[in-house]
Enzyme design. Structure first.
Site, PDB file in Angstrom:
ATOM      1  N   LYS A  70      43.349  38.943  45.085  1.00 33.43           N
ATOM      2  CA  LYS A  70      42.359  38.223  46.079  1.00 33.43           C
ATOM      3  C   LYS A  70      42.728  36.944  46.519  1.00 33.43           C
ATOM      4  O   LYS A  70      43.623  36.330  46.055  1.00 33.43           O
ATOM      5  CB  LYS A  70      41.119  38.315  45.173  1.00 33.43           C
ATOM      6  CG  LYS A  70      40.535  39.690  45.092  1.00 33.43           C
ATOM      7  CD  LYS A  70      38.932  39.709  44.833  1.00 33.43           C
ATOM      8  CE  LYS A  70      38.582  41.174  44.515  1.00 33.43           C
ATOM      9  NZ  LYS A  70      37.274  41.286  44.128  1.00 33.43           N
ATOM     10  N   ARG A  81      39.817  45.461  37.091  1.00 31.79           N
ATOM     11  CA  ARG A  81      40.219  46.131  38.096  1.00 31.79           C
ATOM     12  C   ARG A  81      41.536  45.479  38.802  1.00 31.79           C
ATOM     13  O   ARG A  81      41.413  44.446  39.105  1.00 31.79           O
ATOM     14  CB  ARG A  81      38.864  46.175  38.975  1.00 31.79           C
ATOM     15  CG  ARG A  81      39.065  47.039  40.213  1.00 31.79           C
ATOM     16  CD  ARG A  81      37.833  47.146  41.105  1.00 31.79           C
ATOM     17  NE  ARG A  81      37.994  47.859  42.353  1.00 31.79           N
ATOM     18  CZ  ARG A  81      38.362  47.285  43.576  1.00 31.79           C
ATOM     19  NH1 ARG A  81      38.901  46.069  43.635  1.00 31.79           N
ATOM     20  NH2 ARG A  81      38.497  48.340  44.519  1.00 31.79           N
TER      21      ARG A  81
HETATM   22  C1  8Y4 Z   1      44.132  42.548  48.308  1.00 34.48           C
HETATM   23  C2  8Y4 Z   1      43.564  43.723  47.952  1.00 34.48           C
HETATM   24  C3  8Y4 Z   1      43.318  41.457  48.567  1.00 34.48           C
HETATM   25  C4  8Y4 Z   1      42.338  43.853  47.844  1.00 34.48           C
HETATM   26  C5  8Y4 Z   1      42.040  41.451  48.302  1.00 34.48           C
HETATM   27  C6  8Y4 Z   1      41.371  42.772  47.675  1.00 34.48           C
HETATM   28  C7  8Y4 Z   1      35.771  44.451  43.337  1.00 34.48           C
HETATM   29  C8  8Y4 Z   1      35.321  45.855  43.501  1.00 34.48           C
HETATM   30  C9  8Y4 Z   1      36.517  45.379  45.298  1.00 34.48           C
HETATM   31  C10 8Y4 Z   1      35.394  43.807  42.356  1.00 34.48           C
HETATM   32  C11 8Y4 Z   1      34.146  45.738  41.656  1.00 34.48           C
HETATM   33  C12 8Y4 Z   1      39.324  43.847  46.945  1.00 34.48           C
HETATM   34  C13 8Y4 Z   1      35.408  47.499  45.212  1.00 34.48           C
HETATM   35  C14 8Y4 Z   1      38.144  44.095  47.225  1.00 34.48           C
HETATM   36  N1  8Y4 Z   1      36.597  44.139  44.630  1.00 34.48           N
HETATM   37  N2  8Y4 Z   1      34.311  46.264  42.642  1.00 34.48           N
HETATM   38  N3  8Y4 Z   1      35.686  46.312  44.824  1.00 34.48           N
HETATM   39  N4  8Y4 Z   1      34.759  44.179  41.496  1.00 34.48           N
HETATM   40  N5  8Y4 Z   1      33.417  46.131  40.724  1.00 34.48           N
HETATM   41  N6  8Y4 Z   1      40.055  43.171  47.677  1.00 34.48           N
HETATM   42  O1  8Y4 Z   1      35.798  42.549  42.269  1.00 34.48           O
HETATM   43  O2  8Y4 Z   1      39.927  44.270  46.036  1.00 34.48           O
HETATM   44  S1  8Y4 Z   1      37.301  45.719  46.889  1.00 34.48           S
END
Ligand code: 8Y4
Length: 283
Positions: A228, A262
Site C-alpha cells: 500500500k 491480507r
Molecule cells: C498495491 C496493490 C497497492 C493493492 C495498493 C493496493 C483492503 C481490502 C483492499 C484492506 C480489507 C489494496 C479489498 C486495496 N484493501 N479489504 N481490500 N482490508 N478487508 N490496495 O485493507 O489492496 S483493496
C-alpha cells in the site's frame, strides 16, 4: 456487548477457520485491468493458477474481488461485478480446498457467491449499501467490516479526522451493532481499520499504533497493508519495492493481535506470521 470467545473456530460455509492463530489471506484481483487482454477462459485459467500458487505457499483464504477500490477507480455495476466474480468463485470452489472470501459491497454478489461456495464476505463498505445487511445475514457467512472515509473515487483527496482512532473505533462499533440487530452475531464478524481508505500517511500510522484498541466485544482483526501507498510514502518506494515495508507492518499487526493478514506475497508473509507468533508463544 457480549465478548467473542477468542480461542474460537469460525464457521465459513462448509469449512472452519481456527482463529486461535493468525492466517494469510491471498489477494486475487479479477478486475479487467489486472489482466493482460486475454479471453474469458484464459483469464479464468490465469486466476486459478495464481490461486494454486498462493495455496501452495500457505494461504488459508483467497480474497476474490471484482471491483477496483483504487483511489479514483470507476464504480462497476452489479451485473459486471457478478460476471467477473461468480465464475471465479465457482471454479475455485470446485477445484481447491480453501476458504473463499468475496470482496464485495453488492448484496446480489454476496448471495450468489455464497451459493457458489464462498465462505466469507469482505466488505470495504461494512454492509452500508442498501440491502447488504440483510443479504449478508441471509448467507450465514462471517463478514469482515472495514472502515473507509468517503468512496474510492474521492477518498484520498482530503481525508480529515479530529481523532482517527476514535472515529474508526466509533464507526466499527456502530456497524457491529447494526450487524447484530440484522441477525449477524458478533462472533461471525471481523473488523478492519481499512489502511489507505480515506487516510493520509499520518492517519494510517496513528491508526496502526492504536490498532489494539479497535476490538469491541473482543472481535478479531483483519489487516491489509501489502504494497500500500503508506509504505511508498514513508520509504519512497514504488509498488514493486514495498515488500519489506509491508512485512514489517505484518509482523507488528500480528504482534498486536491481528488474526488475518491480507497480502500479495504469501510465502514471505507467512514466514513473518510464524516467526512473530513463535516469539509471542514464548512469553
Ligand atoms: C498495491 C496493490 C497497492 C493493492 C495498493 C493496493 C483492503 C481490502 C483492499 C484492506 C480489507 C489494496 C479489498 C486495496 N484493501 N479489504 N481490500 N482490508 N478487508 N490496495 O485493507 O489492496 S483493496
Amino acid at each position: 456487548m457480549p465478548t467473542v470467545n477468542s480461542g474460537s473456530r469460525l464457521p465459513c460455509g462448509d469449512r472452519e477457520l481456527d482463529l486461535s492463530h493468525a492466517h494469510v489471506m491471498g489477494i486475487l484481483n479479477v478486475t479487467p485491468d489486472s489482466f493482460s487482454d486475454g479471453g474469458r477462459y484464459l483469464r479464468l485459467d490465469q486466476a486459478l493458477r495464481h490461486v494454486q500458487q498462493m495455496l501452495e505457499e500457505g494461504a488459508t483464504l483467497i480474497d476474490v474481488g471484482g471491483e477496483s477500490t483504487r483511489p479514483g477507480a470507476d464504480p462497476v455495476s452489479a451485473s459486471q461485478e457478478l460476471d467477473r466474480v461468480l465464475p471465479v468463485v465457482e471454479a475455485i470452489s470446485q477445484r481447491f480446498d480453501t476458504i473463499i472470501s468475496v470482496d464485495t459491497s453488492t448484496p446480489q454478489v454476496m448471495c450468489e457467491s455464497a451459493s457458489a461456495g464462498a465462505g466469507m464476505i469482505n466488505d470495504v463498505r461494512a454492509l452500508q449499501r442498501d440491502g447488504a445487511l440483510m443479504a449478508a445475514a441471509q448467507t450465514g457467512l462471517p463478514v469482515c467490516l472495514m472502515h473507509m472515509q468517503g468512496e474510492p473515487q474521492h477518498m484520498q483527496q482530503t481525508p480529515q479526522y479530529a481523532s482517527v482512532i476514535d472515529e474508526v473505533s466509533a464507526f466499527l462499533i456502530e456497524r457491529v451493532t447494526a450487524c447484530v440487530q440484522a441477525g449477524i452475531p458478533a462472533n461471525r464478524l471481523l473488523l478492519d481499520p481499512g489502511f489507505g481508505f480515506g487516510k493520509t500517511l499520518e492517519h494510517n500510522l496513528q491508526l496502526f499504533a492504536g490498532i489494539e484498541s479497535l476490538r469491541p466485544a473482543g472481535i478479531h482483526l483483519l489487516v491489509g497493508v501489502s504494497r500500500k501507498s503508506m509504505i511508498g510514502q514513508l520509504l519512497g518506494r514504488s509498488v514493486d519495492q514495498r515488500l519489506a515495508g509491508g512485512l514489517a507492518l505484518a509482523a507488528l499487526a500480528v504482534r498486536s493481535g491481528a488474526r488475518i493478514i491480507r497480502a500479495h506475497d504469501i510465502a514471505q508473509t507467512l514466514d513473518v506470521v510464524r516467526m512473530t507468533e513463535a516469539v509471542m508463544s514464548a512469553s
